[in-house]
Scaffold this motif. Structure first.
Motif, PDB file in Angstrom:
ATOM      1  N   GLY A 184      15.193  12.599   0.711  1.00  0.00           N
ATOM      2  CA  GLY A 184      13.897  12.937   1.298  1.00  0.00           C
ATOM      3  C   GLY A 184      12.743  12.339   0.523  1.00  0.00           C
ATOM      4  O   GLY A 184      11.795  11.785   1.100  1.00  0.00           O
ATOM      5  N   VAL A 185      12.801  12.443  -0.799  1.00  0.00           N
ATOM      6  CA  VAL A 185      11.715  11.934  -1.648  1.00  0.00           C
ATOM      7  C   VAL A 185      11.623  10.419  -1.560  1.00  0.00           C
ATOM      8  O   VAL A 185      10.534   9.846  -1.342  1.00  0.00           O
ATOM      9  CB  VAL A 185      11.919  12.375  -3.109  1.00  0.00           C
ATOM     10  N   LEU A 186      12.733   9.726  -1.727  1.00  0.00           N
ATOM     11  CA  LEU A 186      12.692   8.273  -1.803  1.00  0.00           C
ATOM     12  C   LEU A 186      12.383   7.628  -0.450  1.00  0.00           C
ATOM     13  O   LEU A 186      11.695   6.604  -0.398  1.00  0.00           O
ATOM     14  CB  LEU A 186      14.006   7.731  -2.370  1.00  0.00           C
ATOM     15  N   LEU A 187      12.852   8.217   0.636  1.00  0.00           N
ATOM     16  CA  LEU A 187      12.515   7.657   1.948  1.00  0.00           C
ATOM     17  C   LEU A 187      11.033   7.847   2.260  1.00  0.00           C
ATOM     18  O   LEU A 187      10.391   6.960   2.840  1.00  0.00           O
ATOM     19  CB  LEU A 187      13.379   8.279   3.035  1.00  0.00           C
ATOM     20  N   ALA A 188      10.474   8.985   1.875  1.00  0.00           N
ATOM     21  CA  ALA A 188       9.030   9.190   2.073  1.00  0.00           C
ATOM     22  C   ALA A 188       8.235   8.219   1.226  1.00  0.00           C
ATOM     23  O   ALA A 188       7.252   7.617   1.689  1.00  0.00           O
ATOM     24  CB  ALA A 188       8.651  10.630   1.751  1.00  0.00           C
ATOM     25  N   ASP A 189       8.638   8.045  -0.033  1.00  0.00           N
ATOM     26  CA  ASP A 189       7.940   7.086  -0.891  1.00  0.00           C
ATOM     27  C   ASP A 189       8.073   5.670  -0.358  1.00  0.00           C
ATOM     28  O   ASP A 189       7.119   4.877  -0.398  1.00  0.00           O
ATOM     29  CB  ASP A 189       8.465   7.168  -2.321  1.00  0.00           C
ATOM     30  N   ALA A 190       9.244   5.322   0.136  1.00  0.00           N
ATOM     31  CA  ALA A 190       9.433   3.994   0.707  1.00  0.00           C
ATOM     32  C   ALA A 190       8.476   3.776   1.877  1.00  0.00           C
ATOM     33  O   ALA A 190       7.844   2.712   1.991  1.00  0.00           O
ATOM     34  CB  ALA A 190      10.884   3.823   1.165  1.00  0.00           C
ATOM     35  N   ALA A 191       8.360   4.768   2.757  1.00  0.00           N
ATOM     36  CA  ALA A 191       7.460   4.640   3.904  1.00  0.00           C
ATOM     37  C   ALA A 191       6.010   4.512   3.456  1.00  0.00           C
ATOM     38  O   ALA A 191       5.248   3.692   3.980  1.00  0.00           O
ATOM     39  CB  ALA A 191       7.632   5.843   4.831  1.00  0.00           C
ATOM     40  N   ILE A 192       5.607   5.322   2.479  1.00  0.00           N
ATOM     41  CA  ILE A 192       4.221   5.298   2.006  1.00  0.00           C
ATOM     42  C   ILE A 192       3.922   3.995   1.284  1.00  0.00           C
ATOM     43  O   ILE A 192       2.900   3.340   1.536  1.00  0.00           O
ATOM     44  CB  ILE A 192       3.953   6.515   1.103  1.00  0.00           C
ATOM     45  N   PHE A 193       4.801   3.583   0.385  1.00  0.00           N
ATOM     46  CA  PHE A 193       4.559   2.360  -0.389  1.00  0.00           C
ATOM     47  C   PHE A 193       4.583   1.127   0.515  1.00  0.00           C
ATOM     48  O   PHE A 193       3.769   0.213   0.357  1.00  0.00           O
ATOM     49  CB  PHE A 193       5.603   2.213  -1.498  1.00  0.00           C
ATOM     50  N   ALA A 194       5.516   1.081   1.448  1.00  0.00           N
ATOM     51  CA  ALA A 194       5.591  -0.059   2.361  1.00  0.00           C
ATOM     52  C   ALA A 194       4.389  -0.111   3.292  1.00  0.00           C
ATOM     53  O   ALA A 194       4.052  -1.181   3.821  1.00  0.00           O
ATOM     54  CB  ALA A 194       6.884  -0.002   3.174  1.00  0.00           C
ATOM     55  N   SER A 195       3.724   1.026   3.494  1.00  0.00           N
ATOM     56  CA  SER A 195       2.533   1.077   4.343  1.00  0.00           C
ATOM     57  C   SER A 195       1.276   0.632   3.615  1.00  0.00           C
ATOM     58  O   SER A 195       0.200   0.587   4.216  1.00  0.00           O
ATOM     59  CB  SER A 195       2.338   2.499   4.880  1.00  0.00           C
ATOM     60  N   GLY A 196       1.391   0.340   2.329  1.00  0.00           N
ATOM     61  CA  GLY A 196       0.234  -0.123   1.573  1.00  0.00           C
ATOM     62  C   GLY A 196      -0.535   0.979   0.898  1.00  0.00           C
ATOM     63  O   GLY A 196      -1.722   0.819   0.586  1.00  0.00           O
ATOM     64  N   ALA A 197       0.120   2.111   0.629  1.00  0.00           N
ATOM     65  CA  ALA A 197      -0.539   3.254   0.010  1.00  0.00           C
ATOM     66  C   ALA A 197       0.261   3.720  -1.198  1.00  0.00           C
ATOM     67  O   ALA A 197       1.360   3.225  -1.476  1.00  0.00           O
ATOM     68  CB  ALA A 197      -0.678   4.398   1.024  1.00  0.00           C
TER      69      ALA A 197
END
Length: 607
Positions: free
Chosen positions: A420-433
């Motif tokens: 849960g943590v790493l997939l959320a971080d992946a989505a946020i980081f890949a979105s430019g945030a």
């Protein structure tokens, strides 16, 4: 016969020794690698600390090699040092003077070899050379400020520095919302109680400020823009009822009927209600800005983290409508002009983030709630900000295992769930945030009330993974953030369902463009039918580990000459060249690549 037997025994003993020596575990290990600061000014010396461990009882000779890279390109010569590693953990310090180019991320590749040149171990860290933090903010927090709660300023800040956290929100350190300084400018209080009746020690706050400055982290004082204690209207503080708000344009204008955030009864809150003040009132602004000035005279914060509570509007004393959301930008600009400090404001549920993006705020800070609870909504929220102001930095507050009143069943573990943590971080980081989640040393947020960060713990495995993710965010900041826009490219994964919309149980492909480069992100959402990033039950299934993933990328607008691949889940995030095959299909140009592996998040950089 005896001679032959002796020969056989001798050969056998020799082979046994050779096998034993070959199977002997490596005695030298890299325990940790980190830098002395979270961010460096152009031309500033970078100190890399490498902690080594020797499992032998005697000292061993070794060679350390450190390679600095920017997007795969080696910067300067390899730093090589012969060392003698004693039998206890030993730090080795490497000095590096990066190029004076501003706003640049670097990957630090560390290799440990024996005296014969055989590699024993490898590790990595990252370096951010940026004169300001607002382009690539990596925001963390603090929420405990007393020895009774175990606060350790030097140790906690040093730990956050290993994640390259370059700014800190000091949540609920203040005395009162309408009067944040405890005591007076002439006689500041050594101790005080916060809104939850927790003790705050002045010397602990001072210790955090000092340690944060040492590591070049920005310190932001938390306080809201439109709240006051009930007692403030009668204790001589100077707060006036005419500055409050009400739920209707008409009706009695009393303190009892004023619009407010009601705090839970039976808890040790210092006030039963937080009265919603007229954020747009010049008189209220003058009062509150004056109170913040007093705070900054005593505590050398770098700026003000302005909180809001998600209210869209209310009515003033005279019955006129108070639009809180529309008031964010002028409030930010007025605070900046009055205080001459950094300003960040929380746009709850992203309401008002488009106007905040063009305000005097250092960056956009948005708290994701019910309108942005899917993976795809993270990307859409980021795209809204980048469309309004491509230069704006962006931080999301997203609480992974926050449980509402309706969730009565406890999760199976008191640890954060790694998928849960790493997939959320992946989505946020890949979105430019970036994601505000880490704080208080090695803790993580699970709710909007930051002092509750002891509810769940970070497992050793997740701790290591997060170090990789924050190294990745820092080292590749120049293709992840700032002026990154959607690309006219489409990636199709062969053999697995994939799509660009973040649909569940697929591989989510995100195409971005930065200058002449195209960046394709692959976020592995396979294994779950849940489109939501919030992992309330801490039970999001693990993503399957895929190998040799074949991908066709349709990209018509540029001639692709090379492809490189990196993942925070593999090889410490190092960038590797990929073979490419180009062609045309149905009138569109494409290239074929093969990803060596995909766990949670891969990035392909097309030159």
């Amino acid at each position: 016969m005896k001679i032959c037997l002796r020969a056989v025994l001798a050969v056998s003993l020799l082979m046994l020794c050779l096998v034993s020596r070959a199977q002997k575990p490596v005695s030298l290990k890299i325990v940790d690698v980190f830098t002395d600061k979270a961010r460096y000014a152009p031309g500033e010396n970078v100190q890399v600390e490498i902690v080594l461990k020797n499992q032998d009882a005697t000292a061993n000779h070794a060679v350390l090699k450190v390679i600095f890279r920017h997007l795969g390109q080696q910067i300067g010569p390899v730093v090589s040092r012969k060392i003698l590693v004693p039998a206890h953990p030993t730090p080795v310090f490497i000095q590096w003077f990066p190029p004076k180019r501003d706003y640049t991320g670097y990957f630090v590749d560390v290799r440990l070899q024996d005296a014969q040149g055989r590699e024993l171990d490898q590790s990595q860290t990252a370096v951010d050379v940026s004169s300001e933090w607002n382009r690539f903010p990596r925001y963390g927090y603090l929420a405990h400020y007393s020895r009774a709660e175990g606060a350790e300023p030097a140790r906690w800040i040093s730990e956050l520095n290993k994640f390259h956290i370059d700014g800190l929100e000091y949540y609920d350190f203040q005395s009162r919302h309408e009067q944040p300084l405890a005591g007076t400018v002439e006689h500041p209080a050594p101790y005080w109680r916060d809104i939850a009746d927790r003790e705050i020690d002045r010397d602990i706050v001072d210790g955090f400020l000092q340690s944060a400055r040492w590591h070049n982290m920005m310190s932001m004082a938390y306080d809201s823009s439109y709240s006051a204690y009930v007692s403030a209207f009668r204790d001589g503080s100077g707060v006036r009822l005419q500055w409050a708000t009400w739920a209707t344009p008409n009706g009695p204008r009393t303190l009892a009927s004023a619009k407010s955030l009601d705090l839970p009864k039976g808890s040790p809150w210092a006030t039963p209600r937080l009265i919603y003040m007229n954020e747009n009132s010049p008189a209220w602004q003058r009062y509150l800005f004056g109170q913040m000035k007093d705070l900054f005279r005593i505590y050398p914060f770098d700026g003000w983290h302005i909180d809001t509570f998600g209210a869209k509007g209310a009515y003033a004393y005279d019955g006129s409508y108070v639009n809180f959301i529309a008031g964010f930008r002028p409030f930010i600009d007025n605070a900046k002009a009055a205080l001459h400090k950094r300003v960040v404001l929380n746009t709850v549920n992203t309401w008002g983030q488009d106007e905040t993006a063009i305000s005097a705020a250092d960056f956009v800070y948005s708290e994701l709630w019910e309108d942005h609870e899917t993976y795809s909504s993270i990307l859409s929220a980021a795209d809204q900000v980048h469309a309004v102001n491509p230069d704006a930095g962006l931080v999301f507050a997203a609480y992974l295992q926050r449980r509402g009143n309706e969730e009565a069943i406890d999760p199976p573990s008191k640890q954060f769930n790694m998928p849960g943590v790493l997939l959320a971080d992946a989505a946020i980081f890949a979105s430019g945030a970036a994601h505000i989640e880490l704080g208080d040393g090695s803790r993580m947020l699970s709710s909007e009330y930051f002092p509750a960060d002891t509810t769940y713990s970070i497992s050793p495995g997740l701790h290591v993974a997060l170090r990789h993710y924050y190294d990745f965010l820092t080292a590749y900041e120049n293709v992840l953030r700032y002026r990154v826009k959607p690309a006219a490219a489409l990636a199709v994964v062969q053999g697995y369902p994939s799509n660009p919309d973040g649909e569940p149980n697929t591989i989510w492909t995100i195409a971005r463009r930065k200058g002449n480069d195209t960046i394709i992100h692959f976020v592995n959402l396979l294994g779950s039918s849940d489109p939501h990033w919030r992992d309330v039950g801490a039970n999001r299934p693990d993503a399957p580990l895929l190998h040799r993933v074949k991908v066709r990328i349709y990209c018509d607008d540029a001639k692709i000459t090379s492809a490189e691949w990196a993942s925070p889940d593999w090889d410490g995030g190092r960038l590797h060249n990929l073979g490419i095959h180009s062609g045309r299909q149905h009138g569109r140009g494409y290239i074929d690549v093969e990803l060596p592996s995909l766990k949670y998040w891969d990035m392909v950089l097309l030159r």
